[in-house]
Scaffold this active site. Sequence first.
Site, PDB file in Angstrom:
ATOM      1  N   HIS A   9     -20.931  14.903  -4.133  1.00 20.52           N
ATOM      2  CA  HIS A   9     -19.767  15.345  -5.280  1.00 20.52           C
ATOM      3  C   HIS A   9     -18.498  14.452  -5.492  1.00 20.52           C
ATOM      4  O   HIS A   9     -18.922  14.659  -6.689  1.00 20.52           O
ATOM      5  CB  HIS A   9     -18.778  16.769  -4.269  1.00 20.52           C
ATOM      6  CG  HIS A   9     -19.619  17.875  -3.515  1.00 20.52           C
ATOM      7  ND1 HIS A   9     -20.678  18.522  -4.065  1.00 20.52           N
ATOM      8  CD2 HIS A   9     -19.654  18.707  -2.615  1.00 20.52           C
ATOM      9  CE1 HIS A   9     -20.971  19.205  -3.354  1.00 20.52           C
ATOM     10  NE2 HIS A   9     -21.167  19.186  -2.068  1.00 20.52           N
ATOM     11  N   ASP A  13     -28.124  20.464  -3.413  1.00 19.50           N
ATOM     12  CA  ASP A  13     -27.426  21.311  -1.971  1.00 19.50           C
ATOM     13  C   ASP A  13     -27.557  22.734  -1.918  1.00 19.50           C
ATOM     14  O   ASP A  13     -28.381  23.016  -1.040  1.00 19.50           O
ATOM     15  CB  ASP A  13     -26.533  20.932  -2.836  1.00 19.50           C
ATOM     16  CG  ASP A  13     -24.548  21.048  -2.177  1.00 19.50           C
ATOM     17  OD1 ASP A  13     -24.516  21.390  -0.849  1.00 19.50           O
ATOM     18  OD2 ASP A  13     -23.271  21.403  -3.062  1.00 19.50           O
TER      19      ASP A  13
END
Length: 440
Positions: free
Chosen positions: A267, A318
């Site tokens: 991220h 993800d």
Amino acid sequence: MSLTYWCERAWLPDGVADDVLVEIDGDRITRVEQGPPGTAEQLPGLTIPGLANAHSHAFHRALRGVVQQGRGDFWTWRERMYEVAARLDPDSYLRLARAVYAEMALAGVTCVGEFHYLHHAADGRPYDDANVMGHALVSAAREAGLRIALLDACYVSGGIGAPLAGPQLRFSDGDADRWAVRAEELAAAYKGQTDVLVGAAIHSVRAVPPEQMCVVAEFSHRHAAPLHAHVSEQRAENSACVETYAATPVQVLHERGALGPRSTVVHATHLTDVDVELIGHSGTYVCMCPTTERDLADGIGPARALADRGARITLGSDSHAVIDLFEEARAVELDERLATETRGHWPAADLLEAATGAGHTSLGFPDAGMLMPGAWADLVTVRLDSVRTAGAGGLEAVVYAATAADVHSVVSGGRRVVSGGRHVLGDVGALLAEAIGALR
């Protein structure tokens, strides 16, 4: 057994070429050269190396399309995620992960980095085999035709300075030392097996106190294995970290020896200029997950600035709001356009490299993600005649026009797992529906 494929077009290390013959022996490419097809199996379209999904939580796939009602943020979404986690056991996890990995294969993924923290029973007690959930993920990947980097996550606290509670109990071994004992047993179970690599993960600064991070980093160093960590996904995470430790999450990881050329921060959305320099100068990878980051309203990370400072960018789906690495790749560019109001930040080849070579290397498979002799025999062929790609050509057609639906053939480690857009396991939609339905 030796097999030869003829690629109408193929992306080679020096660019796209026509009429490419790729010879495979076992799980490796043995020869790449241009020539007529002869008796080789023909792959029309553009053939690229297998894609690496560098960040996956397989069980999050059960949340797709059912968590969009009402206002909220990451933290409200997380409560729904905990509800799904609480329902899984080794058998149901195997069925779900197998279907999710098959969906990845249909999208051209040949290697997955599974960020694994669903370790124990719902009440927190270890199963008789403390690694049975990890073994389920490995079995699922093998049945779906993927290699797997099983990134076993240390998870100790319920937040910075907060105790574990409720569903989080099944994520934790109690402390990092007990995590290491279990992780060593997991690594020993797959020692010498080329299609499985056991790596480590620091779940986040919220879940692992700084004084325990060195245990996880030492495991990575001892095994020369990947070390991944969620970093600065949320502003609230940063604020709590700075208030408690007088340092950002990136700075905490740096101080504890958790950054470096085998490490990946996932991220990296809300970074300071110092964070960017620390990540870049340490040679740490950065896994961007744009479709999840937009789905959870996280924000847009500074991918271009990170790359300019030396970080290698990789991609992950993800939470699996979408499983489409082409969409992840172009989102890196398109999100940068939204943030800067200018175009043209990334050549298509660089974005595809993030989805192939860089991704595989970050997962501990540096000999994958390229079409050349000696590399893993991963071939993904994308249609150039679909309603999305017709009239275009080359890498731009794949990165900016194609979707996962345009993948019609996948060879993974020398094994043909997708032909004509169909997986060897059969109807993957039905497999997903059955596995997810059982959790509801």
